[in-house]
Write a protein that holds these residues in place. Structure first.
Motif, PDB file in Angstrom:
ATOM      1  N   GLY A  57       0.820  -1.209   0.000  1.00  0.00           N
ATOM      2  CA  GLY A  57       0.000   0.000   0.000  1.00  0.00           C
ATOM      3  C   GLY A  57       0.853   1.258   0.000  1.00  0.00           C
ATOM      4  N   ALA A  58       1.929   1.245   0.755  1.00  0.00           N
ATOM      5  CA  ALA A  58       2.815   2.408   0.820  1.00  0.00           C
ATOM      6  C   ALA A  58       3.558   2.616  -0.494  1.00  0.00           C
ATOM      7  CB  ALA A  58       3.811   2.243   1.967  1.00  0.00           C
ATOM      8  N   ALA A  59       3.847   1.538  -1.200  1.00  0.00           N
ATOM      9  CA  ALA A  59       4.590   1.640  -2.456  1.00  0.00           C
ATOM     10  C   ALA A  59       3.744   2.239  -3.577  1.00  0.00           C
ATOM     11  CB  ALA A  59       5.105   0.262  -2.877  1.00  0.00           C
ATOM     12  N   GLY A  60       2.432   2.125  -3.448  1.00  0.00           N
ATOM     13  CA  GLY A  60       1.554   2.654  -4.502  1.00  0.00           C
ATOM     14  C   GLY A  60       1.666   1.817  -5.766  1.00  0.00           C
ATOM     15  N   GLU A  61       1.784   2.488  -6.901  1.00  0.00           N
ATOM     16  CA  GLU A  61       1.898   1.789  -8.185  1.00  0.00           C
ATOM     17  C   GLU A  61       3.337   1.886  -8.675  1.00  0.00           C
ATOM     18  OE1 GLU A  61      -1.195   3.031 -10.888  1.00  0.00           O
ATOM     19  OE2 GLU A  61      -2.607   3.269  -9.252  1.00  0.00           O
ATOM     20  N   ALA A  62       3.637   1.425  -9.820  1.00  0.00           N
ATOM     21  CA  ALA A  62       4.944   1.561 -10.473  1.00  0.00           C
ATOM     22  C   ALA A  62       6.116   1.255  -9.535  1.00  0.00           C
ATOM     23  CB  ALA A  62       5.100   2.953 -11.082  1.00  0.00           C
ATOM     24  N   PHE A  63       6.171   0.041  -9.044  1.00  0.00           N
ATOM     25  CA  PHE A  63       7.296  -0.403  -8.217  1.00  0.00           C
ATOM     26  C   PHE A  63       7.744  -1.768  -8.709  1.00  0.00           C
ATOM     27  CE2 PHE A  63       3.557  -2.067  -6.078  1.00  0.00           C
ATOM     28  CZ  PHE A  63       3.916  -3.371  -5.812  1.00  0.00           C
ATOM     29  N   GLU A  64       8.907  -2.183  -8.292  1.00  0.00           N
ATOM     30  CA  GLU A  64       9.385  -3.529  -8.614  1.00  0.00           C
ATOM     31  C   GLU A  64       9.743  -4.232  -7.316  1.00  0.00           C
ATOM     32  OE1 GLU A  64      13.837  -3.597  -9.846  1.00  0.00           O
ATOM     33  OE2 GLU A  64      12.927  -1.869 -10.852  1.00  0.00           O
ATOM     34  N   GLU A  65       9.676  -5.528  -7.356  1.00  0.00           N
ATOM     35  CA  GLU A  65      10.051  -6.342  -6.195  1.00  0.00           C
ATOM     36  C   GLU A  65      11.398  -6.991  -6.460  1.00  0.00           C
ATOM     37  OE1 GLU A  65       6.230  -7.949  -3.947  1.00  0.00           O
ATOM     38  OE2 GLU A  65       6.347  -8.686  -6.009  1.00  0.00           O
ATOM     39  N   GLU A  66      12.226  -7.071  -5.453  1.00  0.00           N
ATOM     40  CA  GLU A  66      13.545  -7.693  -5.543  1.00  0.00           C
ATOM     41  C   GLU A  66      13.719  -8.597  -4.329  1.00  0.00           C
ATOM     42  OE1 GLU A  66      17.205  -8.623  -7.076  1.00  0.00           O
ATOM     43  OE2 GLU A  66      15.774  -7.268  -8.030  1.00  0.00           O
ATOM     44  N   GLN A  67      14.055  -9.846  -4.556  1.00  0.00           N
ATOM     45  CA  GLN A  67      14.323 -10.775  -3.465  1.00  0.00           C
ATOM     46  C   GLN A  67      15.716 -10.472  -2.890  1.00  0.00           C
ATOM     47  OE1 GLN A  67      12.080 -13.134  -2.321  1.00  0.00           O
ATOM     48  NE2 GLN A  67      10.699 -12.123  -3.752  1.00  0.00           N
TER      49      GLN A  67
END
Length: 70
Positions: A57-67
């Motif tokens: 929720g805090a990230a909003g849109e347009a983000f990527e996930e990295e392990q």
């Protein structure tokens, strides 16, 4: 992904109490050791999911996930 966490458990005044060492706020109290371990497992799962939802929720849109492994 399989993750492991450390439960600190002890018997105190007839109750079993425990904490998850790595996650503040995850603590439980039960009448038996077995019930305590199950409660810790459920509470940890719920806390991780809540944290995940809050982060998304805090990230909003347009983000990527990295392990990230430690």
């Amino acid at each position: 992904m399989h993750r492991e966490y450390t439960a600190l458990i002890k018997e105190d005044a007839g109750w079993w109490i425990g904490w998850i060492e790595e996650i503040p706020g995850v603590n439980c109290q039960e009448a038996t050791r077995e019930d305590l371990i199950e409660s810790l497992r459920v509470t940890l799962r719920e806390a991780l999911e809540l944290n995940r939802q809050e982060a998304l929720g805090a990230a909003g849109e347009a983000f990527e996930e990295e392990q990230i492994a430690v």
